[in-house]
Design a protein around this motif. Structure first.
Motif, short mmCIF file in Angstrom:
data_model
loop_
_atom_site.label_atom_id
_atom_site.label_comp_id
_atom_site.label_asym_id
_atom_site.label_seq_id
_atom_site.Cartn_x
_atom_site.Cartn_y
_atom_site.Cartn_z
N LEU A 197 -56.86 -16.62 17.52
CA LEU A 197 -57.26 -17.19 17.63
C LEU A 197 -57.31 -18.38 16.31
CD1 LEU A 197 -60.56 -14.27 17.41
CD2 LEU A 197 -59.70 -15.84 19.13
N PHE A 198 -56.52 -18.26 15.52
CA PHE A 198 -56.25 -19.32 14.28
C PHE A 198 -55.40 -20.67 14.65
CE2 PHE A 198 -55.22 -17.61 9.81
CZ PHE A 198 -56.08 -17.33 10.01
N GLU A 199 -54.72 -20.30 16.49
CA GLU A 199 -53.77 -21.25 16.75
C GLU A 199 -55.41 -22.00 17.51
OE1 GLU A 199 -49.82 -22.33 18.60
OE2 GLU A 199 -50.77 -19.69 19.01
N GLU A 200 -55.94 -20.94 17.98
CA GLU A 200 -57.15 -21.92 19.12
C GLU A 200 -57.94 -22.08 17.97
OE1 GLU A 200 -58.87 -18.85 21.17
OE2 GLU A 200 -57.91 -18.65 22.54
N ALA A 201 -58.32 -22.33 16.54
CA ALA A 201 -59.29 -22.79 15.60
C ALA A 201 -57.97 -24.16 15.21
CB ALA A 201 -59.43 -21.71 14.88
N GLY A 202 -57.00 -24.28 15.90
CA GLY A 202 -56.07 -25.47 15.06
C GLY A 202 -55.80 -25.31 13.76
N LEU A 203 -55.58 -24.09 13.42
CA LEU A 203 -55.59 -23.36 11.77
C LEU A 203 -54.37 -22.54 11.94
CD1 LEU A 203 -58.29 -21.21 10.97
CD2 LEU A 203 -57.30 -23.33 9.87
N GLY A 220 -62.02 -9.66 19.00
CA GLY A 220 -62.09 -10.47 18.35
C GLY A 220 -63.21 -11.08 18.24
N LYS A 221 -64.18 -10.12 18.11
CA LYS A 221 -65.36 -10.19 17.09
C LYS A 221 -65.33 -10.96 15.65
CE LYS A 221 -68.03 -6.63 19.93
NZ LYS A 221 -68.91 -5.86 19.36
N ALA A 222 -64.10 -10.45 15.53
CA ALA A 222 -63.82 -11.62 14.15
C ALA A 222 -62.68 -11.64 13.97
CB ALA A 222 -64.37 -10.55 13.15
N ALA A 223 -61.99 -12.46 13.35
CA ALA A 223 -61.06 -13.10 13.60
C ALA A 223 -60.07 -13.07 12.29
CB ALA A 223 -60.60 -15.17 13.24
#
Length: 437
Positions: A148-154, A262-265
Motif C-alpha cells: 500500500l505504501f508503494e501504491e500511494a507513492g511512498l 488492508g483496511k489500514a496501512a
C-alpha cells in the motif's frame, strides 16, 4: 513362596519410590495458535523429566488469569506456576503469595541469569532481585503494508520515524470512495494504553515519579509532560482528520483485522504478532514491513518498554513440588525452547545465545521483520524511562488513560484536559494502593 512374595512387594515399593511422579500445575494466558506451542513445550519437558507431570491450563486473558489466581489462593487451590503480565509485577511482589525466582537462583548454580537480555532482566529485577522468570517478552512496533505504501507513492523502505511523518503518511494513505466513505485508513491500533506507555518511553520520558517507581515506591503519575502531550496531540489530529481507525477498547483482534486485509496501512501493536501478520498479509497479496516506534523528532533517543509476561512461582506448595516447578521454568527458558517460541509467535527470545544462534543460521537475514523488535530493543537507551514503570494499579491506570483518550477522540476534552485529568486520577489510584500496602 512367601519369601518371593515379600521380595516382590519390596521390589514394587522400591520401584514405586524410584519412579514416583511429582505433579505441578501451570496456568497460562496464551490463546489461539500459541496454545499448542506451549503444550509442545510441556510435552518436551515431560519427555526429558519423566518424574515430573505438568498439568497445563489456559486460564483466559492476562486480567482473567490474575483474577483466577486471586480466587485460587483464597480457596487454597493455587497453581505452582502462573503466567502474569508485566504490569502485574508490583502487585505480585506486594501480594506475599510468591516464591521469588531469586530464592531458587541462589540455591541453583546451574542457571546463569546473565544469559538473559539486559533490558528484560532489568524489567523483572526490582531492588536488585529477580522475582519471576522471563518467558514471553515483547515490545510495541509500527507495522506497515509495503504494498500500500508503494501504491500511494511512498518509499516502502522508508517508514515514518516521527509524529509529523506519521501524520503526513496517514494523509497520503487514507482513501475514500466516490460517496466520501473512508475505505482505507492511514493508521489503526487496539486503543490500548500500553501503546501510549510505549510511546512515552520511546520519547525518553517517565510515567510515574521516583524513577518510574524503581528507586523508590511510586507516589504519583507524572505523564502530563511535554512528551505525553505530544502523543495526545498526535492522536487528536489523526482523529480530527479521520486518518485513524480506532477499535473498541483493548480490542487486539479488531486491530489485526483492520490491518491484515488492508483496511489500514499502518498499525501500532505488539511484536508478538509478527508471525500472524507475515502469513495474513501474504494471503491478501501484501508485503509486510516493520519499523521502530515513532518519536517526537529524530533527535529523541529513548526506547520501548518490555511487554508480555513472565512466569511466577506461587508459595504454599511442598518443597519438592516447588523445585519441580523451578526445573520447568528453566526448561522453557532454554535456548532451543526460546527459539521455537520466537519462530512460532514473534515474541523475541529472552536469551542472548538464542538470538546469536538464529543470526548465524541466517534466520534474521531471511526474516527481517522478526529482527526489528530485537534491534529496537538493543539500540534503546538504558535508563529508568525505558526500564518501565512499576506500580500496583496498572490495570486501573490503563482504564483511566483509555477513558481519557476516548473523551478526547469524541471531542469531549482537549488533549491538555484529557491528559491532566488522567494524571490526576492515576495519582489517586497510586495513593490508595500505597495506603493499603
Amino acid at each position: 513362596m512367601k519369601r518371593f512374595l515379600v521380595l516382590g512387594i519390596i521390589f514394587v515399593l522400591f520401584a514405586g519410590a524410584i519412579f514416583s511422579v511429582t505433579t505441578i500445575e501451570f496456568w497460562h494466558a496464551m490463546s489461539g495458535s500459541r496454545i499448542p506451542i506451549i503444550e509442545g513445550m510441556v510435552a518436551d519437558f515431560e519427555k526429558a523429566n519423566p518424574d515430573i507431570k505438568v498439568n497445563v491450563q489456559y486460564t483466559g486473558s492476562y486480567p482473567e488469569t490474575l483474577n483466577k489466581l486471586s480466587a485460587a489462593v483464597q480457596s487454597g487451590n493455587a497453581p505452582h506456576i502462573v503466567q502474569i503480565y508485566e504490569i502485574g509485577t508490583r502487585l505480585m511482589i506486594d501480594s506475599g503469595i510468591i516464591v521469588p525466582a531469586q530464592d531458587l537462583l541462589d540455591q541453583d548454580k546451574t542457571y546463569d541469569p546473565g544469559v538473559l537480555l539486559e533490558p528484560i532482566l532489568n524489567y523483572y529485577k526490582v531492588d536488585g532481585k529477580l522475582y519471576s522468570m522471563p518467558f514471553n517478552s515483547s515490545t510495541a512496533l509500527l507495522y506497515y503494508n509495503k504494498t500500500l505504501f508503494e501504491e500511494a507513492g511512498l518509499d516502502p523502505d522508508r517508514p515514518p520515524r516521527t509524529y509529523e511523518e506519521v501524520l503526513e503518511y496517514s494523509r497520503v494513505l487514507t482513501k475514500k470512495d466516490a460517496k466520501g466513505n473512508t475505505i482505507q485508513y492511514g493508521l489503526t491500533w487496539p486503543t490500548h494504553s500500553w501503546i501510549i506507555e510505549q510511546l512515552i518511553a520511546a520519547a525518553d520520558a517517565p510515567f510515574v515519579n521516583n524513577n518510574n517507581g524503581r528507586s523508590g515506591r511510586a507516589t504519583e503519575a507524572v505523564f502530563n509532560h511535554e512528551e505525553g502531550l505530544a502523543i495526545f496531540k498526535l492522536f487528536d489530529q489523526l482523529n480530527k482528520e479521520g486518518l485513524i481507525l480506532n477499535t473498541t477498547r483493548e480490542d487486539w483482534g479488531a486491530a489485526r483485522q483492520n490491518f491484515i486485509p488492508g483496511k489500514a496501512a499502518m498499525l501500532l501493536t505488539s511484536t508478538s504478532d509478527v508471525a500472524m501478520f507475515e502469513e495474513g498479509l501474504a494471503s491478501n497479496g501484501y508485503e509486510l514491513g516493520t519499523a521502530f516506534l515513532p518519536v517526537p523528532n529524530e533527535s529523541v533517543s529513548g526506547g520501548p518498554v518490555i511487554g508480555g509476561a513472565s512466569l511466577w512461582l506461587i508459595a504454599g506448595h511442598p518443597d519438592a513440588e516447588t523445585k519441580a516447578a523451578w526445573e520447568f521454568l528453566k526448561f522453557v527458558n532454554r535456548e532451543d525452547q526460546q527459539i521455537n517460541w520466537h519462530k512460532g509467535t514473534g515474541y523475541f527470545p529472552v536469551r542472548k545465545d538464542a538470538i546469536q544462534t538464529l543470526h548465524y543460521q541466517g534466520f534474521y537475514a531471511e526474516n527481517p521483520n522478526y529482527f526489528t523488535s530485537i534491534l529496537q530493543l538493543l539500540l534503546a537507551k538504558r535508563d529508568y524511562n525505558t526500564a518501565g514503570a512499576i506500580i500496583g494499579v496498572f490495570p486501573e491506570a490503563r482504564d483511566v488513560i483509555e477513558t481519557a483518550y476516548e473523551r478526547m477522540a469524541d471531542g469531549q476534552m482537549t488533549p491538555e484536559a484529557a491528559l491532566a485529568w488522567a494524571e490526576k486520577e492515576v495519582t489517586k489510584l497510586i495513593e490508595n494502593y500505597n495506603r493499603f500496602y
